[in-house]
Design a protein around this motif. Structure first.
Motif, PDB file in Angstrom:
ATOM      1  N   ASN A 191       0.821  -1.221   0.000  1.00 20.12           N
ATOM      2  CA  ASN A 191       0.000   0.000   0.000  1.00 20.12           C
ATOM      3  C   ASN A 191       0.851   1.266   0.000  1.00 20.12           C
ATOM      4  OD1 ASN A 191      -2.572  -1.302   0.007  1.00 20.12           O
ATOM      5  ND2 ASN A 191      -2.264  -1.774   2.175  1.00 20.12           N
ATOM      6  N   VAL A 192       1.905   1.231  -0.788  1.00 19.68           N
ATOM      7  CA  VAL A 192       2.791   2.373  -0.976  1.00 19.68           C
ATOM      8  C   VAL A 192       2.538   2.933  -2.370  1.00 19.68           C
ATOM      9  CG1 VAL A 192       5.203   3.125  -0.977  1.00 19.68           C
ATOM     10  CG2 VAL A 192       4.488   1.268   0.517  1.00 19.68           C
ATOM     11  N   SER A 193       2.700   4.230  -2.534  1.00 23.99           N
ATOM     12  CA  SER A 193       2.540   4.858  -3.845  1.00 23.99           C
ATOM     13  C   SER A 193       3.886   5.074  -4.516  1.00 23.99           C
ATOM     14  CB  SER A 193       1.836   6.210  -3.701  1.00 23.99           C
ATOM     15  OG  SER A 193       0.522   6.058  -3.206  1.00 23.99           O
ATOM     16  N   ILE A 194       3.858   5.150  -5.824  1.00 19.22           N
ATOM     17  CA  ILE A 194       5.033   5.596  -6.573  1.00 19.22           C
ATOM     18  C   ILE A 194       4.741   6.993  -7.099  1.00 19.22           C
ATOM     19  CG2 ILE A 194       5.783   3.279  -7.173  1.00 19.22           C
ATOM     20  CD1 ILE A 194       4.635   3.750 -10.005  1.00 19.22           C
ATOM     21  N   GLU A 195       5.779   7.797  -7.178  1.00 18.46           N
ATOM     22  CA  GLU A 195       5.593   9.154  -7.682  1.00 18.46           C
ATOM     23  C   GLU A 195       5.873   9.207  -9.172  1.00 18.46           C
ATOM     24  OE1 GLU A 195       8.415  11.853  -5.862  1.00 18.46           O
ATOM     25  OE2 GLU A 195      10.105  10.877  -6.856  1.00 18.46           O
ATOM     26  N   ILE A 196       5.125  10.060  -9.859  1.00 15.67           N
ATOM     27  CA  ILE A 196       5.546  10.495 -11.181  1.00 15.67           C
ATOM     28  C   ILE A 196       6.393  11.724 -10.923  1.00 15.67           C
ATOM     29  CG2 ILE A 196       4.889  11.414 -13.403  1.00 15.67           C
ATOM     30  CD1 ILE A 196       2.625   9.054 -11.462  1.00 15.67           C
ATOM     31  N   ASN A 197       7.661  11.598 -11.211  1.00 11.30           N
ATOM     32  CA  ASN A 197       8.677  12.585 -10.849  1.00 11.30           C
ATOM     33  C   ASN A 197       9.170  13.243 -12.133  1.00 11.30           C
ATOM     34  OD1 ASN A 197      11.461  13.540 -10.470  1.00 11.30           O
ATOM     35  ND2 ASN A 197      11.414  12.574  -8.461  1.00 11.30           N
ATOM     36  N   THR A 198       8.953  14.556 -12.239  1.00 11.19           N
ATOM     37  CA  THR A 198       9.243  15.243 -13.501  1.00 11.19           C
ATOM     38  C   THR A 198      10.671  15.788 -13.597  1.00 11.19           C
ATOM     39  OG1 THR A 198       8.220  17.270 -12.617  1.00 11.19           O
ATOM     40  CG2 THR A 198       6.846  15.820 -13.939  1.00 11.19           C
ATOM     41  N   SER A 199      11.537  15.397 -12.663  1.00  9.36           N
ATOM     42  CA  SER A 199      12.903  15.930 -12.697  1.00  9.36           C
ATOM     43  C   SER A 199      13.774  15.269 -13.750  1.00  9.36           C
ATOM     44  CB  SER A 199      13.572  15.800 -11.331  1.00  9.36           C
ATOM     45  OG  SER A 199      13.877  14.450 -11.034  1.00  9.36           O
ATOM     46  N   GLY A 200      13.270  14.213 -14.395  1.00  9.69           N
ATOM     47  CA  GLY A 200      14.041  13.628 -15.490  1.00  9.69           C
ATOM     48  C   GLY A 200      14.318  14.639 -16.590  1.00  9.69           C
ATOM     49  N   SER A 201      13.469  15.673 -16.662  1.00  7.27           N
ATOM     50  CA  SER A 201      13.671  16.724 -17.664  1.00  7.27           C
ATOM     51  C   SER A 201      14.970  17.489 -17.445  1.00  7.27           C
ATOM     52  CB  SER A 201      12.491  17.697 -17.640  1.00  7.27           C
ATOM     53  OG  SER A 201      12.417  18.373 -16.388  1.00  7.27           O
ATOM     54  N   THR A 202      15.545  17.399 -16.247  1.00  2.00           N
ATOM     55  CA  THR A 202      16.784  18.110 -15.939  1.00  2.00           C
ATOM     56  C   THR A 202      18.012  17.242 -16.182  1.00  2.00           C
ATOM     57  OG1 THR A 202      16.895  17.458 -13.594  1.00  2.00           O
ATOM     58  CG2 THR A 202      15.530  19.368 -14.151  1.00  2.00           C
ATOM     59  N   LYS A 203      17.804  16.005 -16.624  1.00  2.00           N
ATOM     60  CA  LYS A 203      18.911  15.060 -16.827  1.00  2.00           C
ATOM     61  C   LYS A 203      18.945  14.579 -18.269  1.00  2.00           C
ATOM     62  CE  LYS A 203      19.103  13.671 -11.978  1.00  2.00           C
ATOM     63  NZ  LYS A 203      18.159  14.694 -11.496  1.00  2.00           N
ATOM     64  N   ASP A 204      19.934  13.763 -18.592  1.00  2.00           N
ATOM     65  CA  ASP A 204      20.136  13.332 -19.978  1.00  2.00           C
ATOM     66  C   ASP A 204      18.905  12.658 -20.567  1.00  2.00           C
ATOM     67  OD1 ASP A 204      22.682  14.261 -19.579  1.00  2.00           O
ATOM     68  OD2 ASP A 204      23.677  12.304 -19.702  1.00  2.00           O
TER      69      ASP A 204
END
Length: 269
Positions: A191-204
């Motif tokens: 019952n844990v969530s995963i995040e959609i994390n938009t910081s990939g835009s700052t990486k390769d």
């Protein structure tokens, strides 16, 4: 109802601005909820601040919590400020971290695997000269750690669960679907969530974490999702929130969540 659970600030040593700057940026961006989640100290270390450019000092932890709670009260009625932290997951030190976190009124804790076999997941050099077989083993081990972090019971959210691709986009092409599926099953069971994390835009790699393919599998296994910009500067707070919401609906998700007093608050998509 717009929210962002993943933000960083000056104390971690590699982010800009104060906590209040992020709260004000969230108000300007039209958010209803802003989560404050700077990097936890390295509690296991004898040093007050191991790796100053990565995480806050142990002596700053109480000051961090006190500041968030003060600002929570200051901005009540304007925006809901949540007390969080992004915690490293070290299986061998899980008990120590758990005991420390239990002392404080966290709304949520993000568990993130930042090191695998003692090497940063963002280290480009780990892949140099590595055979395909070894790459598969590394990816399987990474997802084994993620599954263990879910089962630990320490976290409400798991951070950026395919962030190993950040500076090595070919990571996504390494075949280890069974290991990913096993991790997702454990996440759902816990019952844990995963995040959609938009910081990939700052990486390769660009884009966000995790990939659409993983999100489709997460939906299949009944994993809940949340949102985090992983902002290291105020201008990124809430970044791509609307785009992510649209993509989740296209994949088939009907809702996402944020956490208050460690309880999920459901937000329809």
């Amino acid at each position: 109802m717009k929210f962002d659970l993943h933000t960083h600030h000056f104390r971690c040593g590699h982010a800009d601005a104060t906590i209040e700057d992020y709260i004000q940026a969230a108000i300007e961006a039209g958010l209803d909820v802003i989560g404050i989640s700077d990097h936890s100290p390295y509690f296991f270390s004898d040093q007050d601040r191991l790796n100053p450019g990565i995480a806050m000092a142990k002596s700053e932890f109480v000051n961090y919590i006190d500041e968030v709670l003060r600002l929570k009260a200051k901005y009540e009625g304007r925006i809901d400020v949540l007390l969080g932290v992004e915690s490293d997951f070290f299986p061998e030190h899980a008990g120590l971290y758990r005991d420390i976190y239990a002392k404080y009124p966290f709304d949520y804790i993000i568990g993130s695997v930042h090191q695998s076999r003692g090497v940063s997941i963002f280290n480009r050099n780990r892949w140099k000269g590595m055979s395909d077989e070894r790459k598969q083993d590394e990816k399987r081990h990474y997802y084994k750690l993620i599954g263990e972090s879910a089962r630990s019971g320490m976290f409400q959210v798991l951070g950026h669960i395919d962030a190993m691709k950040g500076y090595f986009p070919a990571f996504s092409d390494i075949q280890a679907d069974d290991a990913i599926d096993e991790a997702l099953k454990l996440i759902a069971q816990s019952n844990v969530s995963i995040e959609i994390n938009t910081s990939g835009s700052t990486k390769d790699v660009g884009g966000w974490y995790p990939s659409d393919a993983i999100l489709e599998r997460a939906l299949h296994f009944g994993v809940s999702v949340t949102f985090g910009s992983d902002a290291h500067k105020p201008s990124r707070v809430g970044e791509d929130w609307d785009r992510v919401a649209r993509r989740l609906k296209e994949i088939g998700f009907k809702k996402w969540v944020y956490y208050k007093q460690k309880q999920p608050v459901i937000v329809p998509l």
